[in-house]
Design an enzyme around this catalytic site. Structure first.
Site, mmCIF file in Angstrom:
data_model
loop_
_atom_site.group_PDB
_atom_site.id
_atom_site.type_symbol
_atom_site.label_atom_id
_atom_site.label_comp_id
_atom_site.label_asym_id
_atom_site.label_seq_id
_atom_site.Cartn_x
_atom_site.Cartn_y
_atom_site.Cartn_z
ATOM 1 N N SER A 184 0.842 -1.190 0.000
ATOM 2 C CA SER A 184 0.000 0.000 0.000
ATOM 3 C C SER A 184 0.889 1.257 0.000
ATOM 4 C CB SER A 184 -0.938 -0.023 1.202
ATOM 5 O OG SER A 184 -1.946 0.934 1.063
ATOM 6 N N ASP A 230 -8.022 -5.912 -6.049
ATOM 7 C CA ASP A 230 -7.773 -4.833 -5.090
ATOM 8 C C ASP A 230 -8.814 -3.728 -5.271
ATOM 9 O OD1 ASP A 230 -6.743 -2.507 -3.776
ATOM 10 O OD2 ASP A 230 -4.703 -3.295 -3.931
ATOM 11 N N HIS A 232 -6.845 -5.755 -1.129
ATOM 12 C CA HIS A 232 -5.771 -4.791 -0.926
ATOM 13 C C HIS A 232 -4.827 -5.248 0.184
ATOM 14 C CE1 HIS A 232 -3.588 -1.137 -1.256
ATOM 15 N NE2 HIS A 232 -3.847 -0.770 -0.020
#
Ligand SMILES: *[C@@H]1O[C@H](CO)[C@@H](O)[C@H](O)[C@H]1NC(C)=O
Ligand SMILES: *[C@@H]1O[C@H](CO)[C@@H](O)[C@H](O)[C@H]1NC(C)=O
Ligand SMILES: *[C@@H]1O[C@H](CO)[C@@H](O)[C@H](O)[C@H]1NC(C)=O
Ligand SMILES: *[C@@H]1O[C@H](CO)[C@@H](O)[C@H](O)[C@H]1NC(C)=O
Ligand SMILES: *[C@@H]1O[C@H](CO)[C@@H](O)[C@H](O)[C@H]1NC(C)=O
Ligand SMILES: *[C@@H]1O[C@H](CO)[C@@H](O)[C@H](O)[C@H]1NC(C)=O
Ligand SMILES: *[C@@H]1O[C@H](CO)[C@@H](O)[C@H](O)[C@H]1NC(C)=O
Ligand SMILES: *[C@@H]1O[C@H](CO)[C@@H](O)[C@H](O)[C@H]1NC(C)=O
Ligand SMILES: *[C@@H]1O[C@H](CO)[C@@H](O)[C@H](O)[C@H]1NC(C)=O
Ligand SMILES: *[C@@H]1O[C@H](CO)[C@@H](O)[C@H](O)[C@H]1NC(C)=O
Ligand SMILES: *[C@@H]1O[C@H](CO)[C@@H](O)[C@H](O)[C@H]1NC(C)=O
Length: 590
Positions: free
Chosen positions: A203, A457, A503
């Protein structure tokens, strides 16, 4: 300590390895290990502010999207804090290092990424690997939980560029340079000895890792990057895109309707990869062959609930930014044409009013996290909900006003979003954007990169990673054909899509594989020269729980032959479906 005349090198080595943690974890050893001013250009230590203390039986803090294989193990380490300033500036930067017991030290240095607007404040992630780890205050107290978005503005209209550059790349780069120098002196290693240096993050931690190989390429040997939240201007404004679609089309779908569209998509597209296992392993085939309007008229039902949604699309609760609790009534209906139109427009991605593409989107089959509407129990209607991930970026980073969220989307069109992206692109091109496509320094100094991204994601679009890989390929190997360029890249930059994954995590809607042994793979590559060609990932739920899938290296794609075997195939049409240009911007977007 240095070898004395009369002591042989072998005897000296024995002396060093015989040292205990309490021998080295003392202030005098720490102070004598500091670089004097001028040694590391731009870093002046304040030796009197150093601290050192042993921490016993510590458990290890991981980073977003990675789990160290500790098996509940605990570690003793030396907790060192150092303080430095930038010459001529009266700033104060505190860095923290966790140094393993000399008997556990494996000449490794390890940097963990953070997430959201936070750098990692934990230095212990390297301990399971016998590595020294570090973390930085970035000059704004990040070690004590201050988040960059809290300090990005001094006040309305006044950007804090020091914090911006520190968060963007400088804090980690300096922490690593200083940490590597300090580590060698602390353990009395020769200055020329190899200290294997690793980075791991997902991320924003992925973005931070990209910043390191783009700016400090020769400092790192092995870098593992998941779902990087880079191409910052587009990425952050894009969080407001789904809400803008709803407002533009004048339809605010009940969350259950979107959930039904996603579930029906997964059901329809799951078999396209050759195996019916609840996982869309080929979202490209789904994009090419599935017509979302086939879901119109299907019934949906969701019970009333009190639920929490988390900012930045985390399902594990790793990041609190933008989290909220809401009460939802029972939702019972059928999928409408309007609902599908909203979903389709989101999947198609942002275009300006001339029809020029501005950004790519989430893969079909991903959850529509940023499209969540909110229930108004007075009007009994579902209404606009602006995700504060995108809203805060627009207020603070684009409009430069000190507000945590956009108050409305009144007057906001697709062109407005493109304008916001353009403003942020130009403003942060050399700081937060983090898409420099020339990795020559990293590559030529022997660096290895494993880059992975969940194919479903819902926060950072999977195709945004594909686009960067393609940019590196075309900038670094402009004259090679695809096959040659891929072969060259695979020697140092390997990219993997993770079927069905969300994610930086597994996906509750698709029981697919997830890579958990990336550091082992990377250490093997860097230290033993064993180059991977597939990425080890294990299915953690569902019918195939425990199955190990060696993931296909991009640009090859999985195709199942039966319930137990898949091969990695080349498929030009598939690659084409992942390939984008962004003519809405007048400059190249890497
Ligand atoms: C190194 O620089 C720092 C900050 O500029 C200063 O406080 C310190 O006294 C300097 N050290 C020496 C030995 O000059
Ligand atoms: C650390 O754990 C070990 C084993 O459980 C125990 O013997 C020891 O006393 C602990 N040390 C400290 C300082 O707590
Ligand atoms: C490490 O040292 C710093 C500075 O003394 C201190 O603030 C911090 O709490 C220590 N960390 C641990 C885990 O003891
Ligand atoms: C979609 O699937 C998930 C997981 O099976 C389930 O929890 C959810 O209720 C489904 N949504 C709808 C609208 O049926
Ligand atoms: C949903 O609505 C339909 C049509 O009004 C009704 O037949 C059905 O019983 C409802 N389902 C539930 C679970 O309430
Ligand atoms: C409506 O929402 C408010 C705020 O969330 C809550 O306090 C109130 O009890 C709700 N009213 C009804 C009828 O559910
Ligand atoms: C900053 O700007 C916002 C938006 O115009 C305003 O609400 C706020 O009061 C301003 N803050 C200060 C300290 O002027
Ligand atoms: C701002 O963000 C929060 C958290 O996501 C959300 O609850 C709120 O509705 C947003 N404000 C507006 C005006 O949309
Ligand atoms: C893959 O990971 C599993 C643990 O998840 C491990 O048992 C296995 O040895 C690994 N295989 C390879 C080839 O790395
Ligand atoms: C599955 O397909 C592969 C490749 O065609 C083949 O080698 C394998 O024997 C098959 N396995 C089963 C259980 O049918
Ligand atoms: C594969 O698994 C599915 C679902 O478990 C089953 O229905 C099907 O018969 C299996 N196919 C083969 C070729 O074994």
């Amino acid at each position: 300590m240095r070898p004395q005349s009369g002591i042989s090198i072998t005897a000296f080595a024995a002396l060093v390895s015989a040292k205990s943690l309490s021998d080295v974890c003392i202030l005098s050893n720490v102070k004598s290990a500091l670089p004097s001013n001028g040694t590391l250009n731009g870093i002046n230590l304040i030796p009197s502010s150093s601290t050192a203390a042993i921490v016993y039986n510590a458990t290890v803090g991981g980073m977003v999207g990675a789990s160290a294989p500790t098996g509940g193990a605990t570690y003793n380490y030396c907790n060192v804090t150092l303080t430095y300033t930038h010459p001529g500036k009266d700033d104060v930067v505190v860095v923290k290092y966790a140094l393993p017991d000399p008997s556990d030290f494996k000449t490794r240095f390890y940097v963990a990424g953070g997430g959201g607007y936070s750098l990692s404040s934990d230095a212990t992630g390297g301990l399971p690997y016998g590595a020294v780890g570090g973390a930085s205050s970035a000059g704004y107290d990040a070690l004590n939980g201050v988040s960059y978005d809290d300090v990005v503005l001094y006040g309305n209209g006044s950007l804090n560029w020091d914090a911006t550059y520190m968060f963007a790349y400088q804090a980690l780069g300096e922490m690593t340079k200083l940490g590597k120098y300090f580590t060698k002196e602390f353990y009395s290693l020769a200055g020329t000895s190899k200290l294997y240096t690793y980075y791991e993050g997902c991320s924003d931690g992925g973005r931070e890792g990209m910043s390191q190989i783009q700016r400090y390429g020769d400092e790192y040997d092995g870098v593992i990057i998941g779902a990087p939240a880079f191409r910052f201007a587009q990425q952050q404004v894009n969080h407001v895109f789904p809400a803008t679609v709803e407002k533009t089309l004048g339809y605010y779908p009940p969350p259950c309707e979107l959930s039904k569209i996603v579930n029906a998509t997964i059901k329809a597209c799951d078999p396209l990869d050759g195996r019916t296992d609840g996982v869309i392993s080929r979202s490209d085939l789904c994009k090419l062959h599935f017509d979302m309007s086939s879901v119109i008229g299907q019934a949906y039902y969701c019970a009333a609930e009190t639920s929490s949604s988390l900012g930045f699309g985390f399902s594990g609760g790793a990041m609190g930014a933008g989290s909220q609790t809401s009460n939802k009534p029972v939702q019972n209906g059928t999928v409408t044409a309007e609902g599908v139109a909203v979903a389709q427009a989101i999947i198609d991605g942002l275009h300006n009013s001339k029809g020029e593409r501005a950004y790519l989107s989430w893969q079909i089959g991903s959850e529509f996290s940023d499209a969540a509407t909110t229930y108004n129990n007075e009007t009994k209607k579902w209404e606009l909900d602006i995700p504060s991930t995108g809203g805060e970026f627009v207020t603070k980073f684009v409009e430069l006003v000190d507000l945590d969220n956009l108050s409305s989307l009144d007057g906001v069109t697709y062109d407005t979003l493109v304008q916001w992206m353009t403003t942020a692109l130009y403003r942060f091109l050399d700081s937060l954007q983090t898409t420099l496509p020339d990795l020559s320094t990293f590559q030529s100094s022997g660096g290895k990169l494993i880059h992975y991204h969940g194919e479903s994601d819902p926060s950072v679009p999977t195709a945004s990673s594909v686009h960067y890989w393609q940019s590196v390929r075309s900038i670094m190997y402009p004259t090679l054909d695809d096959q040659q360029a891929q072969a060259q890249l695979a020697d140092w930059y390997q990219f993997y899509l993770v079927p069905g994954a969300a994610h930086c995590n597994t996906n509750t809607l698709q029981p697919g594989p997830y890579p958990e042994t990336n550091m082992e793979t990377m250490i093997h590559w860097v230290e033993n020269g064993v180059k991977p060609s597939r990425l080890n990932a294990t299915v953690s739920s569902g019918e195939y729980e425990g199955e190990i899938q060696m993931l296909c290296q991009w640009p090859t794609r999985p195709l199942w032959h039966n319930n137990s075997t898949f091969t990695c195939v080349n498929d030009a049409k598939s690659i084409e479906s992942w390939t984008y240009e962004f003519p809405a911007f007048k400059i190249p977007v890497y």
